[in-house]
Design a protein around this motif. Structure first.
Motif, PDB file in Angstrom:
ATOM      1  N   PRO A 183      45.759  45.041  30.033  1.00 61.51           N
ATOM      2  CA  PRO A 183      45.156  45.484  28.747  1.00 61.51           C
ATOM      3  C   PRO A 183      44.456  44.366  27.982  1.00 61.51           C
ATOM      4  CG  PRO A 183      47.348  46.440  29.038  1.00 61.51           C
ATOM      5  CD  PRO A 183      47.180  45.423  30.132  1.00 61.51           C
ATOM      6  N   GLU A 184      44.896  43.105  28.136  1.00 57.90           N
ATOM      7  CA  GLU A 184      44.286  41.996  27.393  1.00 57.90           C
ATOM      8  C   GLU A 184      43.527  41.026  28.286  1.00 57.90           C
ATOM      9  OE1 GLU A 184      47.734  42.518  27.082  1.00 57.90           O
ATOM     10  OE2 GLU A 184      47.479  43.869  25.360  1.00 57.90           O
ATOM     11  N   ALA A 185      43.394  41.326  29.582  1.00 53.90           N
ATOM     12  CA  ALA A 185      42.795  40.379  30.520  1.00 53.90           C
ATOM     13  C   ALA A 185      41.295  40.222  30.273  1.00 53.90           C
ATOM     14  CB  ALA A 185      43.042  40.837  31.957  1.00 53.90           C
ATOM     15  N   ASP A 186      40.763  39.034  30.630  1.00 60.01           N
ATOM     16  CA  ASP A 186      39.326  38.789  30.599  1.00 60.01           C
ATOM     17  C   ASP A 186      38.631  39.775  31.536  1.00 60.01           C
ATOM     18  OD1 ASP A 186      36.913  36.874  30.118  1.00 60.01           O
ATOM     19  OD2 ASP A 186      37.086  37.048  32.319  1.00 60.01           O
ATOM     20  N   LEU A 187      37.517  40.347  31.095  1.00 54.59           N
ATOM     21  CA  LEU A 187      36.868  41.395  31.889  1.00 54.59           C
ATOM     22  C   LEU A 187      36.427  40.904  33.257  1.00 54.59           C
ATOM     23  CD1 LEU A 187      34.761  43.300  29.197  1.00 54.59           C
ATOM     24  CD2 LEU A 187      36.999  43.882  30.166  1.00 54.59           C
ATOM     25  N   ARG A 188      35.935  39.641  33.324  1.00 58.84           N
ATOM     26  CA  ARG A 188      35.524  39.107  34.629  1.00 58.84           C
ATOM     27  C   ARG A 188      36.732  39.026  35.568  1.00 58.84           C
ATOM     28  NH1 ARG A 188      32.649  33.398  34.656  1.00 58.84           N
ATOM     29  NH2 ARG A 188      31.274  34.580  33.270  1.00 58.84           N
ATOM     30  N   ALA A 189      37.849  38.539  35.058  1.00 63.17           N
ATOM     31  CA  ALA A 189      39.064  38.449  35.873  1.00 63.17           C
ATOM     32  C   ALA A 189      39.582  39.839  36.229  1.00 63.17           C
ATOM     33  CB  ALA A 189      40.138  37.655  35.124  1.00 63.17           C
ATOM     34  N   LEU A 190      39.502  40.776  35.276  1.00 62.13           N
ATOM     35  CA  LEU A 190      39.982  42.137  35.517  1.00 62.13           C
ATOM     36  C   LEU A 190      39.158  42.826  36.600  1.00 62.13           C
ATOM     37  CD1 LEU A 190      42.029  44.254  34.588  1.00 62.13           C
ATOM     38  CD2 LEU A 190      40.329  45.042  32.914  1.00 62.13           C
ATOM     39  N   ARG A 191      37.825  42.574  36.573  1.00 60.87           N
ATOM     40  CA  ARG A 191      36.959  43.166  37.596  1.00 60.87           C
ATOM     41  C   ARG A 191      37.328  42.635  38.981  1.00 60.87           C
ATOM     42  NH1 ARG A 191      32.697  42.038  35.167  1.00 60.87           N
ATOM     43  NH2 ARG A 191      32.515  44.023  34.034  1.00 60.87           N
ATOM     44  N   ARG A 192      37.601  41.335  39.069  1.00 58.37           N
ATOM     45  CA  ARG A 192      37.997  40.737  40.354  1.00 58.37           C
ATOM     46  C   ARG A 192      39.347  41.303  40.819  1.00 58.37           C
ATOM     47  NH1 ARG A 192      38.013  36.077  38.723  1.00 58.37           N
ATOM     48  NH2 ARG A 192      40.262  35.702  38.463  1.00 58.37           N
ATOM     49  N   ARG A 208      40.614  44.185  40.033  1.00 57.06           N
ATOM     50  CA  ARG A 208      40.431  45.586  40.433  1.00 57.06           C
ATOM     51  C   ARG A 208      39.927  45.686  41.864  1.00 57.06           C
ATOM     52  NH1 ARG A 208      36.060  49.281  37.394  1.00 57.06           N
ATOM     53  NH2 ARG A 208      34.720  47.741  38.445  1.00 57.06           N
ATOM     54  N   ALA A 209      38.950  44.851  42.238  1.00 54.86           N
ATOM     55  CA  ALA A 209      38.413  44.862  43.602  1.00 54.86           C
ATOM     56  C   ALA A 209      39.506  44.508  44.615  1.00 54.86           C
ATOM     57  CB  ALA A 209      37.248  43.889  43.713  1.00 54.86           C
ATOM     58  N   GLN A 210      40.300  43.490  44.283  1.00 53.93           N
ATOM     59  CA  GLN A 210      41.388  43.104  45.186  1.00 53.93           C
ATOM     60  C   GLN A 210      42.429  44.220  45.306  1.00 53.93           C
ATOM     61  OE1 GLN A 210      42.691  39.495  43.274  1.00 53.93           O
ATOM     62  NE2 GLN A 210      41.147  38.212  44.292  1.00 53.93           N
ATOM     63  N   ALA A 211      42.740  44.860  44.164  1.00 54.77           N
ATOM     64  CA  ALA A 211      43.739  45.929  44.175  1.00 54.77           C
ATOM     65  C   ALA A 211      43.260  47.119  44.996  1.00 54.77           C
ATOM     66  CB  ALA A 211      44.055  46.358  42.740  1.00 54.77           C
ATOM     67  N   ARG A 212      41.953  47.437  44.926  1.00 51.90           N
ATOM     68  CA  ARG A 212      41.426  48.559  45.709  1.00 51.90           C
ATOM     69  C   ARG A 212      41.504  48.275  47.204  1.00 51.90           C
ATOM     70  NH1 ARG A 212      36.072  50.238  42.075  1.00 51.90           N
ATOM     71  NH2 ARG A 212      37.176  51.701  40.685  1.00 51.90           N
TER      72      ARG A 212
END
Length: 261
Positions: free
Chosen positions: A33-42, A44-48
């Motif tokens: 919920p508070e993560a940097d968007l660039r880090a969150l996007r990375r 998300r890709a790894q989680a997928r």
């Protein structure tokens, strides 16, 4: 270092790595919920990517673990049975899974032989994997019959030596099977017992109106020479089989002594 010790150490290391990975995923989920968007996007890709592998593993594992166990010899039998058996065709995978345009006397595995008198065969015989929840047998047998110009069609199952060992006229031999058909036909079971130069034959019609078919052959009605029993085999005889598909989901035998009067 011994092979067993190396395997144990590798298993221990794999466990450490897995637990560390789970901790990282848990922290990432909690901080999303508070993560940097660039880090969150990375992330998300790894989680997928990871989810795809996990879903594939779960799909294969669920399917395999839901199937009847290969090699299973477990099935209901009389409590006083002194011998019980499920043929290899219904127990484990065969090297050759099936035969098309089956010629008479063709064998599938070491115990099953198909007999017919068609000039031109339009028959196929194949082993299939059982997948129903109710199935105890890992495999089944499917017979496809298209145009049939012969006068007889039968499947012979050779019973092992243990079936003949100690066989007496006071024995009852039980056959149990599960039969599926595209359209109703008559199927007969004939138990053959070779003793010396003679062969005893007992014939029963399968009660196909039942989901689980059970037949008992009473050897008291034979002239069996108990001292000369050599071999047993079963013939499954199909009447009017043309344009039909017959599947034997299971086939088991057991033997028990008749109660003394």
């Amino acid at each position: 270092m011994a092979t067993g010790q190396m395997a144990e150490r590798q298993s221990f290391l794999d466990g450490l790595i897995q637990r560390a990975a789970l901790r990282r995923l848990k922290r990432a989920a909690q901080s999303a919920p508070e993560a940097d968007l660039r880090a969150l996007r990375r992330q998300r890709a790894q989680a997928r990517q990871l989810k795809q592998q996990i879903d594939e593993l779960l799909h294969v594992a669920d399917n395999r673990l839901a199937l009847p166990l290969i090699g299973n010899q477990s099935f209901p039998r009389p409590h006083d049975a002194d011998w019980a058996w499920r043929p290899e065709l219904w127990t484990g995978p065969l090297p050759v899974k099936g035969i098309s345009s089956v010629q008479s006397k063709s064998m599938l595995g070491r115990e099953a032989t198909l007999f017919h008198d068609c000039a031109q065969s339009e028959l196929t015989l194949r082993q299939l994997r059982n997948t129903r929840e109710a199935d105890l047998a890992p495999f089944g047998l499917r017979l496809d019959v298209f145009r049939f110009t012969g006068s007889y069609l039968s499947l012979a199952i050779d019973l092992p030596e243990e079936a003949a060992r100690g066989l007496k006229r006071r024995h009852l031999v039980r056959l149990e099977t599960i039969v599926e058909m595209e359209k109703p036909i008559e199927i007969f079971a004939r138990l053959n017992i070779r003793h010396g130069p003679n062969t005893e034959q007992l014939v029963r019609e399968m009660p196909l109106h039942q989901d689980d078919v059970m037949i008992e052959f009473d050897l008291a009605y034979t002239k069996l020479n108990e001292k000369r029993v050599e071999k047993l085999w079963l013939d499954i005889i199909f009447e009017g089989p043309q344009m039909n598909q017959v599947t034997l989901r299971d086939l088991t035998f057991s033997r028990r002594p008749r109660a003394e009067l």
